[in-house]
Scaffold this motif. Structure first.
Motif, PDB file in Angstrom:
ATOM      1  N   ARG B 122      73.037  80.367  -1.169  1.00 20.24           N
ATOM      2  CA  ARG B 122      74.050  81.201  -1.816  1.00 20.24           C
ATOM      3  C   ARG B 122      75.116  80.375  -2.521  1.00 20.24           C
ATOM      4  O   ARG B 122      75.788  80.839  -3.417  1.00 20.24           O
ATOM      5  N   ARG B 123      75.285  79.142  -2.089  1.00 21.01           N
ATOM      6  CA  ARG B 123      76.325  78.314  -2.703  1.00 21.01           C
ATOM      7  C   ARG B 123      75.873  77.754  -4.049  1.00 21.01           C
ATOM      8  O   ARG B 123      76.622  77.745  -5.009  1.00 21.01           O
ATOM      9  N   ARG B 124      74.624  77.284  -4.072  1.00 23.45           N
ATOM     10  CA  ARG B 124      74.132  76.677  -5.308  1.00 23.45           C
ATOM     11  C   ARG B 124      72.654  76.998  -5.468  1.00 23.45           C
ATOM     12  O   ARG B 124      71.860  76.817  -4.528  1.00 23.45           O
ATOM     13  N   TYR B 125      72.304  77.425  -6.670  1.00 26.69           N
ATOM     14  CA  TYR B 125      70.900  77.681  -6.958  1.00 26.69           C
ATOM     15  C   TYR B 125      70.537  76.931  -8.236  1.00 26.69           C
ATOM     16  O   TYR B 125      71.268  76.981  -9.225  1.00 26.69           O
ATOM     17  N   ALA B 126      69.412  76.223  -8.211  1.00 23.97           N
ATOM     18  CA  ALA B 126      68.980  75.466  -9.387  1.00 23.97           C
ATOM     19  C   ALA B 126      67.468  75.550  -9.526  1.00 23.97           C
ATOM     20  O   ALA B 126      66.738  75.408  -8.534  1.00 23.97           O
ATOM     21  N   GLU B 127      66.999  75.792 -10.733  1.00 27.46           N
ATOM     22  CA  GLU B 127      65.554  75.894 -10.953  1.00 27.46           C
ATOM     23  C   GLU B 127      65.199  75.506 -12.373  1.00 27.46           C
ATOM     24  O   GLU B 127      66.048  75.488 -13.279  1.00 27.46           O
ATOM     25  N   ILE B 128      63.905  75.207 -12.551  1.00 29.36           N
ATOM     26  CA  ILE B 128      63.318  75.096 -13.889  1.00 29.36           C
ATOM     27  C   ILE B 128      62.054  75.941 -13.872  1.00 29.36           C
ATOM     28  O   ILE B 128      61.212  75.783 -12.975  1.00 29.36           O
ATOM     29  N   GLU B 129      61.938  76.848 -14.828  1.00 28.09           N
ATOM     30  CA  GLU B 129      60.774  77.732 -14.882  1.00 28.09           C
ATOM     31  C   GLU B 129      59.925  77.404 -16.097  1.00 28.09           C
ATOM     32  O   GLU B 129      60.439  77.259 -17.212  1.00 28.09           O
ATOM     33  N   PHE B 130      58.623  77.307 -15.856  1.00 29.74           N
ATOM     34  CA  PHE B 130      57.632  77.084 -16.918  1.00 29.74           C
ATOM     35  C   PHE B 130      56.890  78.395 -17.085  1.00 29.74           C
ATOM     36  O   PHE B 130      56.083  78.770 -16.229  1.00 29.74           O
ATOM     37  N   ASP B 131      57.175  79.123 -18.157  1.00 26.13           N
ATOM     38  CA  ASP B 131      56.578  80.448 -18.250  1.00 26.13           C
ATOM     39  C   ASP B 131      55.243  80.437 -18.991  1.00 26.13           C
ATOM     40  O   ASP B 131      54.866  79.438 -19.624  1.00 26.13           O
ATOM     41  N   ASN B 132      54.534  81.540 -18.875  1.00 25.41           N
ATOM     42  CA  ASN B 132      53.195  81.626 -19.453  1.00 25.41           C
ATOM     43  C   ASN B 132      53.207  81.657 -20.975  1.00 25.41           C
ATOM     44  O   ASN B 132      52.156  81.533 -21.603  1.00 25.41           O
ATOM     45  N   LEU B 162      70.737  68.797 -13.816  1.00 22.31           N
ATOM     46  CA  LEU B 162      70.757  69.538 -12.543  1.00 22.31           C
ATOM     47  C   LEU B 162      71.336  68.669 -11.431  1.00 22.31           C
ATOM     48  O   LEU B 162      72.089  69.162 -10.585  1.00 22.31           O
ATOM     49  N   ARG B 163      70.983  67.391 -11.415  1.00 22.85           N
ATOM     50  CA  ARG B 163      71.569  66.487 -10.399  1.00 22.85           C
ATOM     51  C   ARG B 163      73.084  66.497 -10.481  1.00 22.85           C
ATOM     52  O   ARG B 163      73.773  66.560  -9.471  1.00 22.85           O
ATOM     53  N   ARG B 164      73.567  66.441 -11.705  1.00 24.49           N
ATOM     54  CA  ARG B 164      75.028  66.419 -11.893  1.00 24.49           C
ATOM     55  C   ARG B 164      75.629  67.737 -11.397  1.00 24.49           C
ATOM     56  O   ARG B 164      76.641  67.744 -10.683  1.00 24.49           O
ATOM     57  N   LEU B 165      74.994  68.840 -11.764  1.00 25.43           N
ATOM     58  CA  LEU B 165      75.501  70.150 -11.353  1.00 25.43           C
ATOM     59  C   LEU B 165      75.448  70.322  -9.831  1.00 25.43           C
ATOM     60  O   LEU B 165      76.293  71.004  -9.238  1.00 25.43           O
ATOM     61  N   LEU B 166      74.440  69.708  -9.207  1.00 28.51           N
ATOM     62  CA  LEU B 166      74.307  69.809  -7.754  1.00 28.51           C
ATOM     63  C   LEU B 166      75.238  68.847  -7.018  1.00 28.51           C
ATOM     64  O   LEU B 166      75.261  68.812  -5.789  1.00 28.51           O
ATOM     65  N   GLY B 167      75.950  68.047  -7.782  1.00 26.58           N
ATOM     66  CA  GLY B 167      76.899  67.122  -7.164  1.00 26.58           C
ATOM     67  C   GLY B 167      76.251  65.880  -6.617  1.00 26.58           C
ATOM     68  O   GLY B 167      76.823  65.194  -5.765  1.00 26.58           O
ATOM     69  N   LEU B 168      75.052  65.546  -7.121  1.00 24.00           N
ATOM     70  CA  LEU B 168      74.361  64.342  -6.671  1.00 24.00           C
ATOM     71  C   LEU B 168      74.671  63.199  -7.624  1.00 24.00           C
ATOM     72  O   LEU B 168      74.971  63.416  -8.803  1.00 24.00           O
ATOM     73  N   ARG B 169      74.540  61.995  -7.101  1.00 22.42           N
ATOM     74  CA  ARG B 169      74.808  60.805  -7.919  1.00 22.42           C
ATOM     75  C   ARG B 169      73.797  60.734  -9.066  1.00 22.42           C
ATOM     76  O   ARG B 169      72.608  60.929  -8.867  1.00 22.42           O
TER      77      ARG B 169
END
Lengths: 140, 170
Positions: B122-132, B162-169
């Motif tokens: 609920r705090r953070r959601y991150a995804e990449i979708e490859f659609d048909n 996404l790493r940056r948005l997730l607060g990762l180095r």
């Protein structure tokens, strides 16, 4: 195949357009990996538009499992939790009864007040899907 | 409710149109499958994401391969299974980016496609979708904030963002 309960039989009843913001919409969850660590359905499990659900006013949560006992859970969201506007699109539930499922309801997209039957742009759909949160209900 | 933001990566994606059928099964995924090191899905923490864990890569490869078995209406609401093209793209993306950021899980999308989920709470959601339909879209949402949605043209740039948005180095 389970028998359809009487409450779901349409029996000529008209659609009921009135929803309260507290009314819940139910949807079955097909896979356990669609449930995140906080008990919500992942956006990969949320289609748009015309998100198919059953409305609480005319059904019980487990009714969405009738004929689909392989589903792993039932999830719910309140009408008031639907993202009501993204960009120029509006979203709201529409009671769309079926012969054997009077409770059937779809969350639809509207543009200029009209049901938008095509798909909204992908980024709008994606924004809806990652915002709208269906909470998995405790096992019945 | 918030209105989403939309941006686009600057670099053009490479086409995999000429990739032979089954390519993605024959490379690293197959090596992982052959290793027999599959483990059941488990929750990951941000610190887990920073480590290169071959078991998790094996699991992700297995999850992706398992999606080839899906049939039409796999979600009982009429969903289409992921296309071969979407699966290939997702697998190539995994191979090229999992050193940067390892997904938590691989899921089919009820809209038709493959979703790599990098954070799902609920705090953070991150995804990449490859659609048909051949499109790749990334999404990030922090609780109670408007989501960021962008079209992915270059996988490395997307996972770095996404790493940056997730607060990762980074």
């Amino acid at each position: 195949m389970s028998e359809t309960p009487d409450r779901l039989q349409r029996r000529g009843r008209p659609a009921d357009p009135d929803f309260t913001s507290e009314e819940r919409l139910f949807r079955r969850v097909p896979r356990s990996d669609f449930i995140d660590e906080d008990g919500f359905v992942t956006p990969a499990g949320v289609p748009l538009p015309d998100l198919s659900t059953n409305r609480e006013k005319y059904s019980e949560p487990g009714d969405v499992l009738i004929g689909h006992e392989e589903a792993v859970a039932v999830a719910a969201a309140k009408v008031g939790d639907i993202p009501n506007e993204i960009d120029e699109y509006e979203f709201r539930p529409v009671h769309h009864p079926e012969t054997d499922n009077y409770a059937h309801t779809e969350v639809r997209a509207f543009l200029d007040g009209q049901h938008f039957k095509d798909k909204p742009p992908k980024w709008v759909r994606k924004a809806f899907r990652v915002t709208f949160q269906l909470k998995v209900l405790p096992r019945l | 409710m918030p209105v989403a933001s939309r941006t686009a990566d600057s670099t053009r994606a490479k086409s995999d149109a000429r990739e032979p059928r089954g390519f993605w099964l024959q490379t690293a995924g197959q090596r992982h499958l052959d290793s027999g090191a599959y483990q059941s899905p488990q929750r990951l923490s941000p610190s887990d994401l920073e480590s290169g864990d071959s078991d998790r890569r094996t699991r992700l490869a297995r999850e992706l391969v398992a999606l080839t078995e899906l049939q039409e209406d796999w979600d009982t609401y009429g969903a289409q299974p992921p296309s071969r093209s979407a699966l290939r793209k997702a697998f190539r993306h995994l191979l090229h980016t999992w050193e940067v950021l390892l997904p938590e899980k691989v899921l089919p999308s009820v809209e038709g496609g493959v979703t790599l989920v990098y954070s799902s709470n609920r705090r953070r959601y991150a995804e990449i979708e490859f659609d048909n339909e051949g499109d790749v879209i990334a999404a990030f949402r922090r609780r109670d904030e408007r989501p960021e949605i962008w079209s992915v043209r270059q996988g490395q740039a997307a996972v770095t963002r996404l790493r940056r948005l997730l607060g990762l180095r980074v």
